[in-house]
Design a protein around this motif. Sequence first.
Motif, short mmCIF file in Angstrom:
data_model
loop_
_atom_site.label_atom_id
_atom_site.label_comp_id
_atom_site.label_asym_id
_atom_site.label_seq_id
_atom_site.Cartn_x
_atom_site.Cartn_y
_atom_site.Cartn_z
N GLY A 157 7.22 -2.22 13.43
CA GLY A 157 5.85 -2.61 13.75
C GLY A 157 4.86 -1.64 13.13
O GLY A 157 5.24 -0.81 12.30
N LYS A 158 3.60 -1.70 13.59
CA LYS A 158 2.59 -0.87 12.94
C LYS A 158 2.82 0.62 13.15
O LYS A 158 2.36 1.45 12.38
CB LYS A 158 1.19 -1.29 13.40
CG LYS A 158 0.95 -1.17 14.90
CD LYS A 158 -0.50 -1.54 15.20
CE LYS A 158 -0.89 -1.31 16.63
NZ LYS A 158 -0.43 -2.41 17.54
N GLU A 159 3.57 0.95 14.20
CA GLU A 159 3.83 2.37 14.45
C GLU A 159 4.69 3.00 13.36
O GLU A 159 4.63 4.20 13.13
CB GLU A 159 4.42 2.59 15.85
CG GLU A 159 5.77 1.96 16.17
CD GLU A 159 5.79 0.41 16.14
OE1 GLU A 159 4.72 -0.23 16.34
OE2 GLU A 159 6.86 -0.15 15.89
N LEU A 160 5.45 2.16 12.62
CA LEU A 160 6.26 2.70 11.52
C LEU A 160 5.37 3.34 10.45
O LEU A 160 5.71 4.36 9.86
CB LEU A 160 7.13 1.59 10.92
CG LEU A 160 8.00 1.97 9.71
CD1 LEU A 160 8.95 3.13 10.02
CD2 LEU A 160 8.82 0.76 9.24
N ALA A 161 4.21 2.73 10.22
CA ALA A 161 3.28 3.27 9.23
C ALA A 161 2.82 4.67 9.62
O ALA A 161 2.72 5.57 8.78
CB ALA A 161 2.08 2.34 9.07
N LEU A 162 2.57 4.86 10.90
CA LEU A 162 2.11 6.18 11.38
C LEU A 162 3.21 7.22 11.23
O LEU A 162 2.96 8.37 10.85
CB LEU A 162 1.68 6.07 12.84
CG LEU A 162 0.42 5.22 13.07
CD1 LEU A 162 0.24 4.90 14.55
CD2 LEU A 162 -0.81 5.93 12.51
N GLU A 163 4.41 6.77 11.50
CA GLU A 163 5.55 7.67 11.37
C GLU A 163 5.73 8.10 9.90
O GLU A 163 5.98 9.27 9.60
CB GLU A 163 6.80 6.94 11.86
CG GLU A 163 7.94 7.86 12.26
CD GLU A 163 9.10 7.06 12.86
OE1 GLU A 163 8.95 5.85 13.11
OE2 GLU A 163 10.16 7.67 13.07
N LEU A 164 5.54 7.12 8.99
CA LEU A 164 5.67 7.42 7.56
C LEU A 164 4.59 8.40 7.12
O LEU A 164 4.83 9.30 6.32
CB LEU A 164 5.54 6.14 6.73
CG LEU A 164 6.71 5.17 6.83
CD1 LEU A 164 6.33 3.82 6.24
CD2 LEU A 164 7.94 5.74 6.13
N THR A 177 0.83 -1.20 0.00
CA THR A 177 0.00 0.00 0.00
C THR A 177 0.86 1.25 0.00
O THR A 177 2.03 1.25 0.35
CB THR A 177 -0.98 0.02 1.19
OG1 THR A 177 -1.75 1.21 1.14
CG2 THR A 177 -0.23 -0.02 2.52
N HIS A 178 0.24 2.29 -0.41
CA HIS A 178 0.89 3.58 -0.54
C HIS A 178 0.56 4.45 0.66
O HIS A 178 1.27 5.35 1.03
CB HIS A 178 0.35 4.22 -1.81
CG HIS A 178 1.27 5.19 -2.41
ND1 HIS A 178 2.49 4.84 -2.91
CD2 HIS A 178 1.15 6.52 -2.58
CE1 HIS A 178 3.08 5.92 -3.38
NE2 HIS A 178 2.30 6.95 -3.20
N TYR A 179 -0.60 4.14 1.23
CA TYR A 179 -1.12 4.96 2.31
C TYR A 179 -1.29 4.12 3.56
O TYR A 179 -1.56 2.93 3.47
CB TYR A 179 -2.49 5.54 1.92
CG TYR A 179 -2.45 6.31 0.65
CD1 TYR A 179 -1.85 7.56 0.59
CD2 TYR A 179 -2.98 5.76 -0.51
CE1 TYR A 179 -1.81 8.26 -0.60
CE2 TYR A 179 -2.94 6.46 -1.70
CZ TYR A 179 -2.35 7.71 -1.75
OH TYR A 179 -2.29 8.39 -2.92
N GLN A 180 -1.25 4.77 4.69
CA GLN A 180 -1.41 4.01 5.92
C GLN A 180 -2.88 3.79 6.27
O GLN A 180 -3.21 2.95 7.10
CB GLN A 180 -0.61 4.70 7.05
CG GLN A 180 -1.36 5.66 7.90
CD GLN A 180 -1.96 4.94 9.07
OE1 GLN A 180 -1.44 3.91 9.49
NE2 GLN A 180 -3.06 5.45 9.58
#
Lengths: 408, 251
Positions: free
Chosen positions: B229-236, B202-205
Amino acid sequence: MTLSASDLAIDLKTQALANARRHGSDGDALTDLEAASFPERKTERWKYTSLKALADGHLNAVANGEISQPLPALSEFVVTINNGQLQGSSLPAGVNLHHDAPVVNGLQTPFAAYNGAVCGQPVVLEVAANTRIEQPIHLQIQSASEAPAHCNPRVIVKLNAGAEATVIEHYHAEGQALTNAVTALITADNATLTHYRLQGEQANTLHIGTLIIDQQGVSKVDSYQLMTGNRLRRNDVRALVNKSGAELNMKGIFVVRDKSHVDNQLCVEHAVPNCQSDQNFRGLAGESGKAVFNGRIHIHPFASGTNAELSNKNLLLNPGAEINTKPELEIYNDDVKCAHGTTVGQLDAGQQFYLQSRGIPAAEAKRMLSLGFVNELLMALPDAAVTEWAQPWLEAELTHASPAGDAA
Amino acid sequence: MLEIRDLHATVADKPILKGLNLTIKPGEVHAIMGPNGSGKSTLANVLAGRDNYAITGGEALFEGKSLAELEPEERAQAGLFLAFQYPVEIPGVSNMEFLKAALESVRTAQGKEEWDSVTLLRQARAACKQVNLDASFLKRGVNEGFSGGEKKRNEIMQMLLMEPKLALLDETDSGLDIDALQTVAKGVNSLRSPERGIVLVTHYQRLLDYIVPDFVHVLSNGQIIKSGGKELALELEKKGYGWLTGEEESA
Ligand SMILES: Nc1ncnc2c1ncn2[C@@H]1O[C@H](COP(=O)(O)OP(=O)(O)O)[C@@H](O)[C@H]1O
Ligand SMILES: [Mg+2]
């Protein structure tokens, strides 16, 4: 020793004339045959179809074999013609079968002339004026011969004014029979004809056929022409759209596999103003199959307001197969609409991958895509009985295992 | 179940994947994110076996077997499923006929009991319902004239029926409105199980709010450059990819 093409042409004509004289042919029919010349290699209209198979002597003998796998009846009403001879018929009220044939306009090929000179008893199906025939009439035209031999069925379907009918012109042949057929469809004012031409003769048979569609009246003709290849299949289809307001639709599917051959020469003649014609054909060639489609639209000087369309899309299943397609437009009036397009493509790699990525084996994926390519036309057939027969027939043709060594 | 080691791959002879490593175990959900053109779809297509996508180095093992040696259909039969970013249209082949051929082949290969046509139709209707696709779509040509969102739901519908061991979803969320996104997420979540691996490209979180991944990877220039972990997506989501790739990028 092999015969040269021009020697063969001379031989064929000599044989044809001898047969005609023996048959007692005379008058115009014999004159026409005497005037005809059989194609040589350089004859433009025959450049993709060699007649060398006929050097086996098909014209020297008359087919009279037993039909071992006769066609199933696709309707309650059937006319059966075996080896050129009327075998039997069951027809509804309003359809009269007789042998008093009208002159067929527009015939051009030497084979049609030969048919006219030797066919003893043309079958004429005449639909009474202002009569609607609900059920299709299934014309079973069958030939069989173990050795090379020929027969000359001749059928004329005539719809009188206001008549409406469906005719299934259905060919079957076995062994090495050559079916040299002439069919004419003649429609008067306000007639509506649905016509099928189903040609699925066995691989070693030959078919040389002429179909004339003579729209003498303001009439509507829908013609569906489905065929598989055999050793030699040549169709000369000529439509004379001859009364203002007439409408003609021809749709077709041709499939050639292995070494089979199909040559379709279509010509629509627009001689009067304000008529419509549409030709929509799809072709499929696999292994070393060869198909030819020549779609000619001839719009004469007086035929203003003509609306003529032609489309032929083709699929090559492998590089050894061959399809030659050409629209041929001759337009002598500026006030016309004429659209045409022909393409030859291959199976779409993206579609094939999509199917395979869902677990469908490559060969099955190809079969599904091939069938999908012709499915639109198949689904457009108005009579369920024909679709039910034609779908498994074409499916089997598309499924058939190719001989070892050939790329599938 | 999926073991990718130092994978190098070309698309039409152009090097795209340049030493990619990734391990997926049964039961795990992984998200692969990354800028446009970083090679996410290339990875998915290489795994599914598309023509023109060639492995030039390293290996990709699915349940211990090298994927490179399997035809695309054999990969599907082994339990791999790719939901395409751009599903193709196949006019003339009906969705139902297509499902029948696919399921017959895959179920037979996996030793599952064959579905007769009544069962197949019932299952297909149920799967359609699950992704909010009218059952009339079964009669239409495969993806023929479907809207972008309908195509994506059609992919998930197929996935539900095929019950793959490993599902790769390539940007299944793009082009979906929020309702459709939730429907699709529900469908995917229903497949989550201890035996099954799921990879979300995916391109978006946004999608990851609904399908919560166990691991998030960032793919850039053909390599995985960061995992977390999933927090990396939020950071991105907050910072974009620039801080990782060293390039200007607005995600
Ligand atoms: N068929 C193709 N032919 C040539 N280059 C391609 C092809 N498909 C993708 N690429 C190139 O491969 C690179 C990676 O593309 P892709 O894997 O689709 O990226 P992503 O899915 O991460 O956006 C891009 O530079 C793209 O232009
Ligand atoms: Mg992509």
